[in-house]
Design a protein around this motif. Structure first.
Motif, short mmCIF file in Angstrom:
data_model
loop_
_atom_site.label_atom_id
_atom_site.label_comp_id
_atom_site.label_asym_id
_atom_site.label_seq_id
_atom_site.Cartn_x
_atom_site.Cartn_y
_atom_site.Cartn_z
N PRO A 1 0.84 -1.17 -0.11
CA PRO A 1 0.07 0.09 0.09
C PRO A 1 0.81 1.34 0.06
CG PRO A 1 -0.05 -0.98 2.22
CD PRO A 1 0.92 -1.94 1.46
N GLY A 2 0.34 2.33 -0.65
CA GLY A 2 0.99 3.58 -0.79
C GLY A 2 0.69 4.43 -0.07
N LYS A 3 -0.41 4.38 0.82
CA LYS A 3 -0.74 5.31 1.65
C LYS A 3 -1.59 4.56 2.73
CE LYS A 3 -5.16 6.28 -0.95
NZ LYS A 3 -6.03 7.44 -1.45
N PRO A 4 -2.11 5.17 3.81
CA PRO A 4 -2.94 4.52 4.92
C PRO A 4 -4.37 3.91 4.32
CG PRO A 4 -2.14 6.57 5.86
CD PRO A 4 -1.74 6.70 4.11
N ILE A 5 -4.51 2.70 5.10
CA ILE A 5 -5.46 1.94 4.49
C ILE A 5 -6.82 2.28 5.62
CG2 ILE A 5 -6.72 -0.32 4.15
CD1 ILE A 5 -3.70 -1.35 3.58
N ARG A 6 -7.96 2.52 4.81
CA ARG A 6 -8.96 2.66 5.41
C ARG A 6 -9.78 1.25 5.71
NH1 ARG A 6 -14.32 5.03 2.64
NH2 ARG A 6 -15.55 5.44 4.67
N PHE A 7 -10.08 1.12 6.93
CA PHE A 7 -10.80 -0.34 7.02
C PHE A 7 -12.06 -0.02 7.62
CE2 PHE A 7 -10.12 -4.75 9.55
CZ PHE A 7 -11.24 -5.02 8.84
N VAL A 8 -12.98 -0.13 6.86
CA VAL A 8 -14.74 0.29 7.31
C VAL A 8 -15.33 -0.75 8.09
CG1 VAL A 8 -16.71 1.00 6.35
CG2 VAL A 8 -14.59 1.70 5.27
N VAL A 9 -15.84 -0.42 9.03
CA VAL A 9 -16.46 -1.48 9.81
C VAL A 9 -18.17 -0.99 9.91
CG1 VAL A 9 -17.18 -2.20 12.11
CG2 VAL A 9 -14.81 -1.90 11.30
#
Length: 330
Positions: A35-43
């Motif tokens: 990944p090239g940037k922060p990962i958004r982990f949606v709940v």
């Protein structure tokens, strides 16, 4: 002059070759650099509860394994449908979602129309964890196990009642599944949430319920409720003396709330494979496993192919239960 033009032509050829090579690289570089940037982990649910614990335990370890921060973003609403629809359309390669028995195996059959396709719009990455569903009865009900409970229900059809956290909730599904498997008639009383139904169950106004382990283990241990069966394929460590539903005459029966990692269908395959390997490892890391254990959650960490097969089997399991019980969302 000749030397100068000869040099220019070589230079031009070299430049052209460089451009061709560069044109071939982006896909590979993209895959390697991801990944090239922060990962958004949606709940797709409100903060608190098992979904939060599974997501945070996974995110913390994924960040270490992928070398990029992973932040949890709660987006509740419409039984998870709002978040699922949003992530299905995400095309930034850095948005993931927590899949769940409800959004993947139940919603497709209880809603007339969904804003997402549970199978086509997502790539299954890994089955992360299962939370046991426990079948419990009030402490003074004259049954010691599931066989006795089923016998009582058959002897007095419609005289026993069970509570749930609402129509279409996991507890509603779990008990309707048991009724279908055992061919019994037990009255359903829907509540607005787990708390109120447990109050009435312990107060003797209900006879039974199917509830996720974290909410009821303390009441089972203190004797306020009796656990007559677990919905897991194997007995759970927290209640080693309580047999499973399958052990008590219903082979193949499984009722767990499960959580898995999904990506939008457009996530590049190389990225999906790297993510799947990391996710399968993440939930088995000691820190994650310990956090999951506090919620009685069982870490799984499957491959992407295993998770895809599991989702398909769960859809097959719940479709007839929902049709038979005519379950509709509140």
């Amino acid at each position: 002059m000749t030397n100068s033009s000869h040099f220019t032509r070589r230079d031009a050829l070299g430049l052209a070759a460089g451009l061709v090579a560069a044109a071939a690289l982006p896909g590979r570089v993209w895959a390697q650099a991801w990944p090239g940037k922060p990962i958004r982990f949606v709940v797709p649910f409100a903060p608190g509860g098992s979904s939060e614990i599974v997501a945070r335990a996974t995110a913390a370890e994924l960040a270490k394994l992928l070398g990029q921060s992973v932040f949890v973003d709660n987006k509740p609403g419409a039984a998870g449908n709002i978040a699922m629809a949003e992530v299905a359309r995400a095309d930034d390669q850095h948005t993931l979602i927590l899949g769940h028995i409800g959004t993947l195996a139940v919603n497709p059959y209880i809603f007339d129309k969904l804003p997402y396709d549970a199978t086509r719009d997502f790539k299954p990455i890994s089955l992360l964890a299962k939370v046991p569903s426990l079948y419990v009865v009030r402490a003074d009900l004259e049954v010691k196990n599931l066989k006795e409970f089923v016998a009582l229900a058959k002897a007095k059809p419609g005289s026993l009642s069970y509570g749930s956290a609402g129509n279409g909730s996991a507890g509603h599904l779990a008990f309707e599944y048991l009724k279908m498997a055992s061919n019994t008639f037990i009255l359903h009383v829907p509540y607005r949430g787990t708390g109120p139904q447990l109050t009435d169950l312990m107060g003797g106004r209900l006879d039974a319920a199917a509830v996720g382990a974290p909410a009821v283990l303390q009441f089972i241990r203190s004797g306020k409720l009796r656990c007559i069966a677990t919905g897991t394929p194997q007995r759970i460590a927290q209640l080693p003396d309580v047999p499973t539903v399958a052990e008590q005459g219903f082979p193949g029966f499984e009722m767990t709330q499960w959580y898995g990692l999904l990506a939008p269908a457009n996530l590049q395959q190389a990225n999906a494979e790297r993510l799947a390997a990391a996710a399968a490892k993440a939930v088995k890391e000691p820190a994650a496993a310990k956090l999951l254990e506090t919620d009685a959650a069982i870490p799984v960490g499957s491959s992407a192919a295993e998770f895809a097969k599991f989702i398909a089997l769960e859809q097959q399991r719940w479709k007839p239960v929902i049709a038979r019980a005519k379950i509709k969302p509140d």
